[in-house]
Design a protein around this motif. Structure first.
Motif, PDB file in Angstrom:
ATOM      1  N   THR A 156       0.817  -1.107   0.072  1.00 35.08           N
ATOM      2  CA  THR A 156      -0.065   0.049  -0.094  1.00 35.08           C
ATOM      3  C   THR A 156       0.889   1.084  -0.099  1.00 35.08           C
ATOM      4  O   THR A 156       1.952   1.199   0.427  1.00 35.08           O
ATOM      5  N   TYR A 157       0.318   2.328  -0.420  1.00 42.45           N
ATOM      6  CA  TYR A 157       0.965   3.622  -0.536  1.00 42.45           C
ATOM      7  C   TYR A 157       0.083   4.791  -0.564  1.00 42.45           C
ATOM      8  O   TYR A 157      -1.291   4.517  -0.531  1.00 42.45           O
ATOM      9  N   ILE A 158       0.554   6.186  -0.161  1.00 43.24           N
ATOM     10  CA  ILE A 158      -0.487   7.111  -0.168  1.00 43.24           C
ATOM     11  C   ILE A 158      -0.020   8.073  -1.229  1.00 43.24           C
ATOM     12  O   ILE A 158       1.005   8.448  -1.819  1.00 43.24           O
ATOM     13  N   ARG A 159      -1.166   8.174  -2.176  1.00 38.99           N
ATOM     14  CA  ARG A 159      -0.980   8.837  -3.524  1.00 38.99           C
ATOM     15  C   ARG A 159      -1.025  10.080  -3.012  1.00 38.99           C
ATOM     16  O   ARG A 159      -1.599  10.834  -1.901  1.00 38.99           O
ATOM     17  N   THR A 160      -0.742  11.128  -4.130  1.00 40.51           N
ATOM     18  CA  THR A 160      -0.642  12.776  -3.957  1.00 40.51           C
ATOM     19  C   THR A 160      -1.841  13.067  -3.446  1.00 40.51           C
ATOM     20  O   THR A 160      -2.230  14.121  -2.667  1.00 40.51           O
ATOM     21  N   ASP A 161      -3.121  12.430  -4.156  1.00 44.15           N
ATOM     22  CA  ASP A 161      -4.393  12.926  -3.663  1.00 44.15           C
ATOM     23  C   ASP A 161      -5.064  12.298  -2.368  1.00 44.15           C
ATOM     24  O   ASP A 161      -6.169  12.610  -2.148  1.00 44.15           O
ATOM     25  N   GLY A 162      -4.126  11.620  -1.941  1.00 44.79           N
ATOM     26  CA  GLY A 162      -4.373  11.121  -0.238  1.00 44.79           C
ATOM     27  C   GLY A 162      -5.225   9.930  -0.311  1.00 44.79           C
ATOM     28  O   GLY A 162      -5.352   9.411   0.662  1.00 44.79           O
ATOM     29  N   THR A 163      -5.577   9.126  -1.323  1.00 48.93           N
ATOM     30  CA  THR A 163      -5.961   7.887  -1.453  1.00 48.93           C
ATOM     31  C   THR A 163      -5.101   6.808  -1.041  1.00 48.93           C
ATOM     32  O   THR A 163      -3.847   7.185  -1.182  1.00 48.93           O
ATOM     33  N   LEU A 164      -5.398   5.590  -0.707  1.00 46.57           N
ATOM     34  CA  LEU A 164      -4.866   4.721  -0.254  1.00 46.57           C
ATOM     35  C   LEU A 164      -4.900   3.364  -1.169  1.00 46.57           C
ATOM     36  O   LEU A 164      -5.410   2.314  -0.761  1.00 46.57           O
ATOM     37  N   PRO A 165      -4.193   3.124  -2.296  1.00 46.09           N
ATOM     38  CA  PRO A 165      -4.372   2.039  -2.997  1.00 46.09           C
ATOM     39  C   PRO A 165      -3.726   0.826  -2.525  1.00 46.09           C
ATOM     40  O   PRO A 165      -2.518   1.316  -1.696  1.00 46.09           O
ATOM     41  N   GLU A 166      -4.067  -0.345  -2.590  1.00 46.22           N
ATOM     42  CA  GLU A 166      -3.649  -1.383  -1.914  1.00 46.22           C
ATOM     43  C   GLU A 166      -3.220  -2.476  -3.034  1.00 46.22           C
ATOM     44  O   GLU A 166      -4.555  -2.622  -3.945  1.00 46.22           O
ATOM     45  N   GLY A 167      -2.763  -3.468  -2.984  1.00 48.43           N
ATOM     46  CA  GLY A 167      -2.340  -4.543  -3.710  1.00 48.43           C
ATOM     47  C   GLY A 167      -1.979  -5.902  -3.310  1.00 48.43           C
ATOM     48  O   GLY A 167      -1.264  -5.751  -2.279  1.00 48.43           O
ATOM     49  N   THR A 168      -1.753  -6.917  -4.043  1.00 47.27           N
ATOM     50  CA  THR A 168      -1.466  -7.896  -3.791  1.00 47.27           C
ATOM     51  C   THR A 168      -0.464  -8.477  -4.983  1.00 47.27           C
ATOM     52  O   THR A 168      -1.033  -8.682  -6.095  1.00 47.27           O
ATOM     53  N   HIS A 169       0.717  -9.101  -5.055  1.00 53.25           N
ATOM     54  CA  HIS A 169       1.609  -9.881  -5.909  1.00 53.25           C
ATOM     55  C   HIS A 169       1.846 -11.132  -5.423  1.00 53.25           C
ATOM     56  O   HIS A 169       2.220 -11.314  -4.370  1.00 53.25           O
TER      57      HIS A 169
END
Length: 137
Positions: A74-87
């Protein structure tokens, strides 16, 4: 623990929440790599790396313990959203899979390493609320 909850434990939670959206985190120096090994009973069973220059994750199984290795991020985008994922990696010992991204320059990226268990809870590097690893894009 959900990936977005890892932010506080990983040091990404410093950005304030404004109107239900997390404010952008301060950008850090770009290109900081991070690596984490998952150990079970004193043995390295899987590893994961984040390579900051190129924004790449690598996932590798290191022993016969458990099933497929995977990592959550996960990380914080510049717009403040928190995308997350799995590999997800492969079950072959020593085989590394690479996953490329294009994160914003200097963004903090939190990730954890896990190995799938079919009869029990998955083994992960953040068990017992331990830290997630941090890299910088």
């Amino acid at each position: 623990m959900r990936l977005s909850h890892a932010l506080a434990g990983a040091g990404l939670g410093a950005a304030p929440v404004v109107g239900g959206v997390r404010a952008p985190a301060q950008a850090a120096p770009a290109g900081h790599d991070a690596h984490v090994d998952l150990c079970v009973d004193g043995k390295i069973v899987a590893s994961a790396s984040f390579i900051g220059v190129g924004d790449r994750f690598e996932v590798t199984k290191r022993s016969s313990h458990g099933g497929r290795p995977y990592l959550g991020y996960t990380y914080i985008r510049t717009d403040g959203t928190l995308p997350e994922g799995t590999h997800r990696g492969v079950s072959d010992i020593g085989s590394a899979l690479k996953f490329d991204h294009d994160f914003g320059e200097g963004r903090e990226v939190a990730f954890r390493r896990c190995v799938r268990n079919t009869l029990a809870r998955d083994d992960c590097t953040d068990d017992e609320d331990g830290p997630w690893e941090i890299g910088y894009a």
